[in-house]
Design an enzyme around this catalytic site. Structure first.
Site, PDB file in Angstrom:
ATOM      1  N   HIS A 231       0.852  -1.215  -0.052  1.00 16.13           N
ATOM      2  CA  HIS A 231      -0.074   0.027  -0.010  1.00 16.13           C
ATOM      3  C   HIS A 231       0.747   1.287  -0.091  1.00 16.13           C
ATOM      4  CE1 HIS A 231       0.745   0.993   4.330  1.00 16.13           C
ATOM      5  NE2 HIS A 231       0.720  -0.562   4.491  1.00 16.13           N
ATOM      6  N   ASP A 354      -0.524 -19.466  12.817  1.00 14.95           N
ATOM      7  CA  ASP A 354       0.809 -19.922  13.408  1.00 14.95           C
ATOM      8  C   ASP A 354       0.593 -19.462  14.912  1.00 14.95           C
ATOM      9  OD1 ASP A 354       3.760 -20.069  14.169  1.00 14.95           O
ATOM     10  OD2 ASP A 354       3.877 -20.762  12.092  1.00 14.95           O
ATOM     11  N   SER A 369       3.280  -4.684   7.024  1.00 10.46           N
ATOM     12  CA  SER A 369       2.910  -4.471   5.630  1.00 10.46           C
ATOM     13  C   SER A 369       3.655  -4.746   4.471  1.00 10.46           C
ATOM     14  CB  SER A 369       2.225  -2.992   5.509  1.00 10.46           C
ATOM     15  OG  SER A 369       1.236  -2.754   6.504  1.00 10.46           O
TER      16      SER A 369
END
Length: 418
Positions: A231, A354, A369
């Site tokens: 992004h 996990d 990110s």
């Protein structure tokens, strides 16, 4: 008997209406264009149904006519039908046949230093003068989010340049050129003398740079390019995409984690290992940040980039760094996939499963990110956002979207050079 035929006719009509509605919904949930690699077919799943290019008997001919990229790496494009049940046409789509690209999934943290093209207005202020209180920026029509590019016809890219021009104006009107929603506009700013320190002020709060930590998604060894974040970098105050002029990336070491919890996003904490750049930023766009590096930040092997139609719900892996500078694989699950093309960066919902990662971070945190998402040996996407209501879940972007932008930037660079 007549009653039977009337019932049969009504049932047939009802089925036709239902089928038509299904086809309409299926059509809108599928994008209008696809990329496929050479000598492969296209199969798309939507609403639990599978649509394919043409009929099986036609696929070989279609792909034989347009299965190899043309000269200079140019791709071949053609239009064809997506078929439901291999017989019922859903919609006409454009197919772009490209060479399969392999990249190195990274998952490594990197520091970002970015300087804006122009200065971003992040606020305006009232100024007390001997006569009255006035907001020169507001009077001039300047708004938060505007990007000032020129003062009296001279380019500006630093906060100091704005401050100096205002101070030296001695109250004379200044001609400003600025961008608002990508449109060039003009305004006249008349500075006023502040009662506080007897200097001229314009009532502007501006920003010319930003810095932060993110994750490198992939490195393309053929092009020497990378993509990260998944992004764009936005200004904290305006929430708009930062207009980049120049930028560089530096090495980062992760030193701690603020664990995410419901209603509060966690974050990775780290520090710049060195001020020496390890790469150059070329673009800050909606789909991420892109640039070049001399070498891959990791020594991993290159894997194919999956096309969006290859991404399926089910088990996956993410590659992330939550300590030091060494990425690790963690288990995850793709819970849903949006093939419609209505969104650029929120193409799938990924859930961290996990136990080790959940214990350490609570799931997805800021700084992750760009963490690569892999499935069936291919890079399918990158983590982009976390759900505040449940930090174990978040959005991911298709790797295909990021690669397409990276390739386009590379082509533009070659065009400029030539």
């Amino acid at each position: 008997m007549k009653q039977f035929f009337r019932m049969l006719s009504g049932l047939t009509a009802g089925c036709a209406v239902i089928l038509s509605a299904i086809l309409t919904i299926a059509g809108t949930s599928m994008p209008d264009s696809y990329r496929i690699s050479s000598n492969s077919s296209l199969s798309v799943t939507a609403m639990g149904m599978t649509a394919q290019i043409g009929k099986p008997s036609d696929q070989g001919e279609l792909l034989a006519n347009a299965s190899s990229p043309g000269a200079n790496g140019q791709s071949n494009k053609y239009e064809t039908q997506l078929m439901l049940f291999q017989t019922i046409p859903i919609k006409t789509v454009q197919v772009d046949v490209v060479e399969e690209t392999k990249v190195i999934p990274c998952g490594t943290p990197f520091g970002i230093k970015m300087f804006t093209n122009g200065v971003v207005v992040v606020g305006t202020a009232d100024i007390d003068t001997p006569e009255k209180t006035v907001n020169p920026a507001a009077v001039a029509g300047i708004k938060i989010g505007d990007v000032i590019t020129q003062v009296n016809g001279e380019p500006v890219n630093q906060n100091e340049e704005i401050a100096e021009a205002i101070e030296e104006s001695e109250g004379k009107p200044l001609s400003l050129t600025f961008l608002r929603e990508k449109k060039t506009m003009h305004a006249t700013l008349t500075p006023v003398k502040s009662s506080y320190d007897n200097t001229y002020k314009g009532g502007l709060w501006v920003r010319d740079s930003t810095a932060g930590i993110g994750t490198v998604t992939f490195y393309d060894p053929e092009a020497g390019s990378f993509g990260g974040l998944g992004h764009g970098i936005c200004d904290n105050d305006t929430r708009d995409l930062m207009p980049m002029k120049t930028g560089e990336i530096v090495a980062v070491t992760i030193s701690g984690v603020v664990k995410g919890q419901q209603g509060s996003a966690g974050e990775l904490r780290g520090y710049f290992t060195s001020d020496e750049p390890v790469g150059t930023l070329a673009a800050n766009l909606e789909t991420g940040v892109y640039g070049s590096m001399d070498q891959s930040p990791v020594a991993g092997e290159a894997v194919p980039v999956a096309m969006k139609q290859e991404v399926k719900t089910g088990p996956a892996k993410i590659l992330a760094t939550i300590e030091g500078d060494n990425p690790q694989y963690y288990d995850a699950e793709i819970q849903s996939v949006d093939y419609s093309g209505d969104t650029t960066t929120k193409n799938m919902v990924v859930k961290i499963t996990d136990p080790k990662l959940l214990e350490a971070t609570g799931g997805i945190v800021q700084g992750m990110s760009g963490s690569p998402i892999l499935q069936n040996g291919k890079l399918i996407g990158a983590v982009t956002h976390v759900f505040l209501s449940d930090p174990s879940q978040g959005y991911g972007i298709f790797a295909e979207n990021m690669l397409e932008v990276s390739e386009q930037l590379g082509q533009n660079t070659l065009s400029k050079v030539s």
